[in-house]
Design a protein around this motif. Sequence first.
Motif, PDB file in Angstrom:
ATOM      1  N   ARG A  96       0.827  -1.218   0.000  1.00  0.00           N
ATOM      2  CA  ARG A  96       0.000   0.000   0.000  1.00  0.00           C
ATOM      3  C   ARG A  96       0.855   1.260   0.000  1.00  0.00           C
ATOM      4  N   HIS A  97       1.937   1.240   0.750  1.00  0.00           N
ATOM      5  CA  HIS A  97       2.783   2.441   0.862  1.00  0.00           C
ATOM      6  C   HIS A  97       3.886   2.498  -0.192  1.00  0.00           C
ATOM      7  N   MET A  98       4.179   1.342  -0.811  1.00  0.00           N
ATOM      8  CA  MET A  98       5.325   1.239  -1.708  1.00  0.00           C
ATOM      9  C   MET A  98       6.591   1.759  -1.023  1.00  0.00           C
ATOM     10  N   SER A  99       6.677   1.400   0.244  1.00  0.00           N
ATOM     11  CA  SER A  99       7.822   1.830   1.048  1.00  0.00           C
ATOM     12  C   SER A  99       7.934   0.910   2.252  1.00  0.00           C
ATOM     13  N   PHE A 100       9.110   0.306   2.441  1.00  0.00           N
ATOM     14  CA  PHE A 100       9.328  -0.530   3.617  1.00  0.00           C
ATOM     15  C   PHE A 100       9.377   0.333   4.875  1.00  0.00           C
ATOM     16  N   ALA A 101       9.969   1.512   4.754  1.00  0.00           N
ATOM     17  CA  ALA A 101      10.108   2.386   5.921  1.00  0.00           C
ATOM     18  C   ALA A 101       8.739   2.832   6.430  1.00  0.00           C
ATOM     19  N   LYS A 102       7.841   3.260   5.517  1.00  0.00           N
ATOM     20  CA  LYS A 102       6.514   3.706   5.931  1.00  0.00           C
ATOM     21  C   LYS A 102       5.687   2.548   6.475  1.00  0.00           C
ATOM     22  N   ALA A 103       5.865   1.365   5.873  1.00  0.00           N
ATOM     23  CA  ALA A 103       5.145   0.195   6.362  1.00  0.00           C
ATOM     24  C   ALA A 103       5.606  -0.160   7.775  1.00  0.00           C
TER      25      ALA A 103
ATOM     26  N   ARG B 289      13.635  -4.629  -5.405  1.00  0.00           N
ATOM     27  CA  ARG B 289      14.326  -3.671  -4.556  1.00  0.00           C
ATOM     28  C   ARG B 289      15.141  -2.737  -5.442  1.00  0.00           C
ATOM     29  N   LEU B 290      14.702  -1.487  -5.507  1.00  0.00           N
ATOM     30  CA  LEU B 290      15.418  -0.482  -6.289  1.00  0.00           C
ATOM     31  C   LEU B 290      16.301   0.334  -5.360  1.00  0.00           C
ATOM     32  N   ASN B 291      17.017   1.327  -5.918  1.00  0.00           N
ATOM     33  CA  ASN B 291      17.945   2.102  -5.091  1.00  0.00           C
ATOM     34  C   ASN B 291      17.249   2.773  -3.911  1.00  0.00           C
ATOM     35  N   ARG B 292      16.222   3.537  -4.173  1.00  0.00           N
ATOM     36  CA  ARG B 292      15.542   4.268  -3.102  1.00  0.00           C
ATOM     37  C   ARG B 292      14.037   4.010  -3.102  1.00  0.00           C
ATOM     38  N   ALA B 293      13.628   2.910  -3.693  1.00  0.00           N
ATOM     39  CA  ALA B 293      12.203   2.603  -3.763  1.00  0.00           C
ATOM     40  C   ALA B 293      12.024   1.112  -3.974  1.00  0.00           C
ATOM     41  N   VAL B 294      10.778   0.681  -3.943  1.00  0.00           N
ATOM     42  CA  VAL B 294      10.447  -0.708  -4.244  1.00  0.00           C
ATOM     43  C   VAL B 294       9.309  -0.715  -5.249  1.00  0.00           C
ATOM     44  N   ALA B 295       9.179  -1.807  -5.953  1.00  0.00           N
ATOM     45  CA  ALA B 295       8.085  -1.977  -6.904  1.00  0.00           C
ATOM     46  C   ALA B 295       7.612  -3.423  -6.804  1.00  0.00           C
TER      47      ALA B 295
END
Length: 315
Positions: free
Chosen positions: A19-26, A55-61
């Motif tokens: 949902r967040h497309m972010s491990f940190a926010k999750a 796992r991308l440089n500063r994001a995930v997909a």
Amino acid sequence: MPDRLPPLTALRAFDSAARHMSFAKAAEELHVTPAALSFQIKSLEQHLGAPLFLRLNRAVALTEAGKTLAPGASDGFQALTAAWRATKRLQDHTALTVTAGPAMTAKWLAPRLYDFARAHPDIELRLAASLRMVDLERDAVDVAIRFGYGADDGLYSVPVRKEWMTPVMTPELAQKYPTPESLKQAPLIFDDSIAFLSPPCDWPTWFRAVGIDHSPSRGAHFSNADHAVDAAATGAGVALGRRPMIIKDLLEGRLVAPFKVAIETRARFRFVCLPGAETRPQIAAFRDWFLAEIEKTAHISDQFEIIPVEDIPQA
């Protein structure tokens, strides 16, 4: 071999990250460390045997597998949350959340809440004024007071008295416009919240009901019925007032209804809750109070010749 579901905590971590497309926010949402969240997702991927995220440089997909899993995981947790919330509400016999339209809340419910609270001090009543059609299974709402033609399929529904409307104005304006014919020169107020009714319950219909061919459209238009009635109470004009919105003002003399002809629609207010919930103590208490309060002012209707709009010739 039957499919074995992975651990719920791993699915929860995936749902939040998707949902967040972010491990940190999750991780922040779930109150865990990013490392712990990453571990849960890796364990889920191992269980599946395929990656769920790129796992991308500063994001995930999401991978194709992740895109396939995400909608079902989201729907599943929403359904589980709703079911848990509903189950917890069954154990609570003191809190009661009721939703109704803003006009019904302002002009009918709110002025009477003190009487309900005094009669039921053990019930914590919460009102949500909204025109949104809530889902009683998913939303944290116990009772809905709805208006319209709805069949309320699959729900416990109690229709109340039929809805009628008649011209209302201040006593001063009533002296200035003493006959239905004189209203053709009066400043009229329009309640656009009932424009959906069919046949229409509007000024042209009321004029036809009293034998006058007049189809006004100019005047002050309001999207909420309570605003239209409040405007009439200030002397701004004559409103075609709906029964529950004008009762209190009529009884207290702020408004008068000098022409004893009202038009009636098949649309009604209904008391609605989930089937079986009507036996819960706080819901049963509110239903009984609500219906009894309506009956207290039922005699007002006897003052009018009430004409169903279906019986009025259409323009």
